[in-house]
Design a protein around this motif. Structure first.
Motif, PDB file in Angstrom:
ATOM      1  N   ASP A  25      34.072  12.832  15.279  1.00  0.00           N
ATOM      2  CA  ASP A  25      33.659  13.539  14.113  1.00  0.00           C
ATOM      3  C   ASP A  25      33.248  13.216  13.045  1.00  0.00           C
ATOM      4  OD1 ASP A  25      34.322  16.015  15.866  1.00  0.00           O
ATOM      5  OD2 ASP A  25      35.961  15.193  15.965  1.00  0.00           O
ATOM      6  N   VAL A  26      33.748  11.685  13.034  1.00  0.00           N
ATOM      7  CA  VAL A  26      33.047  10.743  11.418  1.00  0.00           C
ATOM      8  C   VAL A  26      31.712  10.095  11.188  1.00  0.00           C
ATOM      9  CG1 VAL A  26      34.051   9.112  10.365  1.00  0.00           C
ATOM     10  CG2 VAL A  26      35.740  10.589  11.913  1.00  0.00           C
ATOM     11  N   GLY A  27      31.230  11.581  10.714  1.00  0.00           N
ATOM     12  CA  GLY A  27      29.964  10.380  10.904  1.00  0.00           C
ATOM     13  C   GLY A  27      29.969   9.656   9.228  1.00  0.00           C
ATOM     14  N   GLY A  28      28.581   8.290   9.912  1.00  0.00           N
ATOM     15  CA  GLY A  28      27.855   7.218   8.567  1.00  0.00           C
ATOM     16  C   GLY A  28      29.692   5.949   8.296  1.00  0.00           C
ATOM     17  N   SER A  30      30.791   3.399  10.070  1.00  0.00           N
ATOM     18  CA  SER A  30      30.976   3.178  11.361  1.00  0.00           C
ATOM     19  C   SER A  30      31.785   1.667  10.671  1.00  0.00           C
ATOM     20  CB  SER A  30      30.344   2.873  12.286  1.00  0.00           C
ATOM     21  OG  SER A  30      29.252   2.412  11.001  1.00  0.00           O
ATOM     22  N   ASN A  31      31.586   1.538   9.815  1.00  0.00           N
ATOM     23  CA  ASN A  31      32.265   0.025   9.678  1.00  0.00           C
ATOM     24  C   ASN A  31      33.748   0.401   9.019  1.00  0.00           C
ATOM     25  OD1 ASN A  31      30.074  -1.318   9.387  1.00  0.00           O
ATOM     26  ND2 ASN A  31      29.414  -1.573   7.389  1.00  0.00           N
ATOM     27  N   GLN A  32      34.287   1.266   8.339  1.00  0.00           N
ATOM     28  CA  GLN A  32      35.398   1.976   7.682  1.00  0.00           C
ATOM     29  C   GLN A  32      36.360   2.173   8.900  1.00  0.00           C
ATOM     30  OE1 GLN A  32      32.684   2.857   6.505  1.00  0.00           O
ATOM     31  NE2 GLN A  32      32.886   2.642   4.530  1.00  0.00           N
ATOM     32  N   LEU A  33      34.866   2.823  10.027  1.00  0.00           N
ATOM     33  CA  LEU A  33      35.896   3.383  11.558  1.00  0.00           C
ATOM     34  C   LEU A  33      36.940   1.628  12.424  1.00  0.00           C
ATOM     35  CD1 LEU A  33      34.629   6.543  13.494  1.00  0.00           C
ATOM     36  CD2 LEU A  33      36.935   5.633  12.121  1.00  0.00           C
ATOM     37  N   GLN A  34      35.776   0.941  11.970  1.00  0.00           N
ATOM     38  CA  GLN A  34      36.332  -0.319  12.571  1.00  0.00           C
ATOM     39  C   GLN A  34      37.395  -1.079  12.297  1.00  0.00           C
ATOM     40  OE1 GLN A  34      34.278  -2.254  15.523  1.00  0.00           O
ATOM     41  NE2 GLN A  34      35.500  -3.474  14.877  1.00  0.00           N
ATOM     42  N   ARG A  35      37.437  -1.174  11.096  1.00  0.00           N
ATOM     43  CA  ARG A  35      38.923  -1.453  10.754  1.00  0.00           C
ATOM     44  C   ARG A  35      40.323  -0.862   9.909  1.00  0.00           C
ATOM     45  NH1 ARG A  35      37.786  -2.815   4.484  1.00  0.00           N
ATOM     46  NH2 ARG A  35      39.952  -3.821   4.820  1.00  0.00           N
ATOM     47  N   ILE A  36      39.407   0.603  10.134  1.00  0.00           N
ATOM     48  CA  ILE A  36      40.917   1.199  10.834  1.00  0.00           C
ATOM     49  C   ILE A  36      41.772   1.287  12.663  1.00  0.00           C
ATOM     50  CG2 ILE A  36      41.341   3.581  11.449  1.00  0.00           C
ATOM     51  CD1 ILE A  36      41.602   3.453   8.490  1.00  0.00           C
ATOM     52  N   ARG A  37      40.327   0.725  13.100  1.00  0.00           N
ATOM     53  CA  ARG A  37      40.909   1.173  14.350  1.00  0.00           C
ATOM     54  C   ARG A  37      41.436  -0.494  14.218  1.00  0.00           C
ATOM     55  NH1 ARG A  37      37.052   2.775  18.699  1.00  0.00           N
ATOM     56  NH2 ARG A  37      38.586   2.629  19.613  1.00  0.00           N
ATOM     57  N   GLU A  38      41.452  -1.552  13.485  1.00  0.00           N
ATOM     58  CA  GLU A  38      42.214  -3.019  13.939  1.00  0.00           C
ATOM     59  C   GLU A  38      42.691  -3.052  13.081  1.00  0.00           C
ATOM     60  OE1 GLU A  38      37.955  -5.533  13.257  1.00  0.00           O
ATOM     61  OE2 GLU A  38      39.396  -5.980  12.071  1.00  0.00           O
ATOM     62  N   LEU A  62      45.209   2.331   1.820  1.00  0.00           N
ATOM     63  CA  LEU A  62      44.782   3.040   0.958  1.00  0.00           C
ATOM     64  C   LEU A  62      42.503   3.544   1.406  1.00  0.00           C
ATOM     65  CD1 LEU A  62      44.805   5.099  -1.759  1.00  0.00           C
ATOM     66  CD2 LEU A  62      44.917   2.582  -3.421  1.00  0.00           C
ATOM     67  N   LEU A  63      42.746   4.818   1.291  1.00  0.00           N
ATOM     68  CA  LEU A  63      41.355   5.292   1.712  1.00  0.00           C
ATOM     69  C   LEU A  63      40.671   5.526   0.288  1.00  0.00           C
ATOM     70  CD1 LEU A  63      41.006   7.498   4.864  1.00  0.00           C
ATOM     71  CD2 LEU A  63      41.174   4.876   4.498  1.00  0.00           C
ATOM     72  N   TYR A  64      40.002   5.337  -0.088  1.00  0.00           N
ATOM     73  CA  TYR A  64      39.568   5.639  -2.090  1.00  0.00           C
ATOM     74  C   TYR A  64      38.145   5.832  -1.096  1.00  0.00           C
ATOM     75  CZ  TYR A  64      37.736   1.152  -2.989  1.00  0.00           C
ATOM     76  OH  TYR A  64      37.633  -0.501  -3.130  1.00  0.00           O
ATOM     77  N   GLY A  65      37.762   7.078  -2.074  1.00  0.00           N
ATOM     78  CA  GLY A  65      36.193   7.171  -2.809  1.00  0.00           C
ATOM     79  C   GLY A  65      36.082   8.642  -3.077  1.00  0.00           C
ATOM     80  N   PRO A  66      35.127   9.176  -3.051  1.00  0.00           N
ATOM     81  CA  PRO A  66      34.708  10.859  -4.178  1.00  0.00           C
ATOM     82  C   PRO A  66      35.215  12.015  -3.176  1.00  0.00           C
ATOM     83  CG  PRO A  66      33.193   9.167  -4.058  1.00  0.00           C
ATOM     84  CD  PRO A  66      34.320   8.271  -3.252  1.00  0.00           C
ATOM     85  N   PRO A  67      35.702  13.292  -3.350  1.00  0.00           N
ATOM     86  CA  PRO A  67      36.193  14.098  -2.683  1.00  0.00           C
ATOM     87  C   PRO A  67      34.826  14.531  -1.319  1.00  0.00           C
ATOM     88  CG  PRO A  67      36.526  14.897  -4.605  1.00  0.00           C
ATOM     89  CD  PRO A  67      35.011  13.084  -4.587  1.00  0.00           C
ATOM     90  N   GLY A  68      35.394  14.456  -0.368  1.00  0.00           N
ATOM     91  CA  GLY A  68      34.791  15.519   0.035  1.00  0.00           C
ATOM     92  C   GLY A  68      33.956  14.275   2.049  1.00  0.00           C
ATOM     93  N   THR A  69      34.506  13.523   1.003  1.00  0.00           N
ATOM     94  CA  THR A  69      33.329  11.788   1.705  1.00  0.00           C
ATOM     95  C   THR A  69      34.149  11.921   3.760  1.00  0.00           C
ATOM     96  OG1 THR A  69      34.930  10.121   1.105  1.00  0.00           O
ATOM     97  CG2 THR A  69      32.660  10.453   0.130  1.00  0.00           C
ATOM     98  N   GLY A  70      35.283  12.023   3.496  1.00  0.00           N
ATOM     99  CA  GLY A  70      35.843  12.229   5.322  1.00  0.00           C
ATOM    100  C   GLY A  70      36.725  11.639   5.369  1.00  0.00           C
ATOM    101  N   LYS A  71      37.635  11.674   4.248  1.00  0.00           N
ATOM    102  CA  LYS A  71      39.185  10.730   4.048  1.00  0.00           C
ATOM    103  C   LYS A  71      40.308  11.474   4.988  1.00  0.00           C
ATOM    104  CE  LYS A  71      39.157  10.784  -0.482  1.00  0.00           C
ATOM    105  NZ  LYS A  71      37.816  10.768  -0.633  1.00  0.00           N
ATOM    106  N   THR A  72      40.147  12.568   4.874  1.00  0.00           N
ATOM    107  CA  THR A  72      41.119  13.211   5.937  1.00  0.00           C
ATOM    108  C   THR A  72      40.685  13.561   7.166  1.00  0.00           C
ATOM    109  OG1 THR A  72      41.773  14.661   3.958  1.00  0.00           O
ATOM    110  CG2 THR A  72      42.642  15.377   5.632  1.00  0.00           C
ATOM    111  N   VAL A  73      39.691  13.315   7.514  1.00  0.00           N
ATOM    112  CA  VAL A  73      39.233  13.458   8.800  1.00  0.00           C
ATOM    113  C   VAL A  73      39.183  11.803   9.163  1.00  0.00           C
ATOM    114  CG1 VAL A  73      37.038  14.349  10.423  1.00  0.00           C
ATOM    115  CG2 VAL A  73      37.040  15.034   8.082  1.00  0.00           C
ATOM    116  N   ILE A  74      39.522  10.432   8.806  1.00  0.00           N
ATOM    117  CA  ILE A  74      39.536  10.048   9.403  1.00  0.00           C
ATOM    118  C   ILE A  74      41.282   9.782   9.861  1.00  0.00           C
ATOM    119  CG2 ILE A  74      39.156   7.303   9.387  1.00  0.00           C
ATOM    120  CD1 ILE A  74      37.580   7.449   7.079  1.00  0.00           C
TER     121      ILE A  74
END
Ligand code: ATP
Length: 276
Positions: A25-28, A30-38, A62-74
């Motif tokens: 459910d997380v789009g675009g 993949s690098n961030q997800l890879q790091r989160i998984r590790e 710490l996840l940082y970025g503009p609102p609505g970019t998917g931090k909560t979903v991650i």
């Protein structure tokens, strides 16, 4: 960011659709997800491996970025994928408590996470509770105490790797640097505005269950939605569905509610319904 009146403490399995989020459910990102998984998934799943290797898994990310970019979903996705207990707190909600209550709630959240480990504590809008201490004037007493309490709780976390605190912010530079020291939020991941390819992936996710007409070209929509974040693209897809519905029900007369069932069964969302 959804302001709620109460501190929300939830288990991901018992909630609304978004609480069931998975990596799919997380789009675009993949690098961030890879790091989160590790950083988070591996220590949660294989704590012994980290112990044996002598590698300290992080306590805070710490996840940082503009609102609505998917931090909560991650954060929700990693909790669901690892079956970890998930607790969601929002910075502004904690600050809104009466004297002493904010720290008490924070302590309760950490105690509960400890009792249910492996767990993930998600702190949304951490900037609200943890602005730089030198910028806190006399009226910022609550923030000062809450930061001190949060730091103490993080320093005292046992079961390293089995409790991970994920914090999200749109304003990483306003954070108290003490929070970013080793042993606290010492890993940071930028969650940026998606590029064209990311927008396409997000559009695919949010139109997954929709009856799209053959003319709908998600690549084209991704091209013309420069600057849209995930939340905007989700809203665009929902709005297209509503536009399609309005197309077959031009004037809804609630007094004499006539639903064109045949149309509803066969209706499709076509390209002109997407008006970015
Ligand atoms: P905020 O800083 O406002 O809390 P956020 O970065 O935590 O924002 P989310 O709450 O994760 O944003 O996303 C808001 C909505 O947008 C979610 O319902 C989600 O479905 C959608 N969304 C945002 N980013 C993505 C993405 N990368 N992939 C899929 N959906 C996304």
């Amino acid at each position: 960011i959804s302001p709620a009146s109460e501190l929300i403490v939830e288990k991901p399995s018992a909630g609304a659709k978004s609480d069931k989020a998975t990596y799919k459910d997380v789009g675009g990102l993949s690098n961030q997800l890879q790091r989160i998984r590790e950083m988070i998934e591996l220590p949660l799943r294989f704590p012994q491996a980290f112990l044996r290797l002598g590698v300290e898994p992080p306590k805070g990310v710490l996840l940082y970025g503009p609102p609505g970019t998917g931090k909560t979903v991650i954060a929700k996705a990693v909790a669901n994928e690892t079956d970890a207990w998930f607790t969601h707190i929002s910075g502004p909600e904690i600050i809104g408590k009466y004297y002493g209550e904010s720290e008490q709630r924070l302590r309760e959240v950490f105690e509960e996470a400890q009792a249910h480990a492996p767990s993930i504590i998600f702190i949304d809008e951490i900037d609200a509770i943890a602005p730089k201490r030198e910028e806190m004037g006399g009226e910022k007493q609550v923030e000062r105490r809450v930061v001190a309490q949060l730091l103490a709780l993080m320093d005292g976390l046992q079961a390293r790797g089995q409790i991970v605190v994920i914090a999200a912010t749109n304003l990483p530079n306003t954070l108290d640097p003490a929070l970013r020291r080793p042993g606290r939020f010492d890993r940071e991941i930028a969650v940026p505005i998606p590029d064209r390819r990311g927008r396409e992936e997000i559009l695919q996710i949010h139109t997954r269950g929709m009856p799209l007409a053959r003319d709908v070209d998600l690549i084209r929509i991704a091209e013309v939605t420069h600057g849209f974040v995930g939340a905007d693209l989700e809203a665009l897809a929902k709005e297209a569905a509503m536009a399609a519905l309005r197309g077959i029900m031009p004037s809804i007369d609630f007094e004499d509610f006539q639903v064109p069932y045949d149309h509803l069964r066969t209706m499709e969302i076509d390209m002109k319904n997407f008006t970015a």
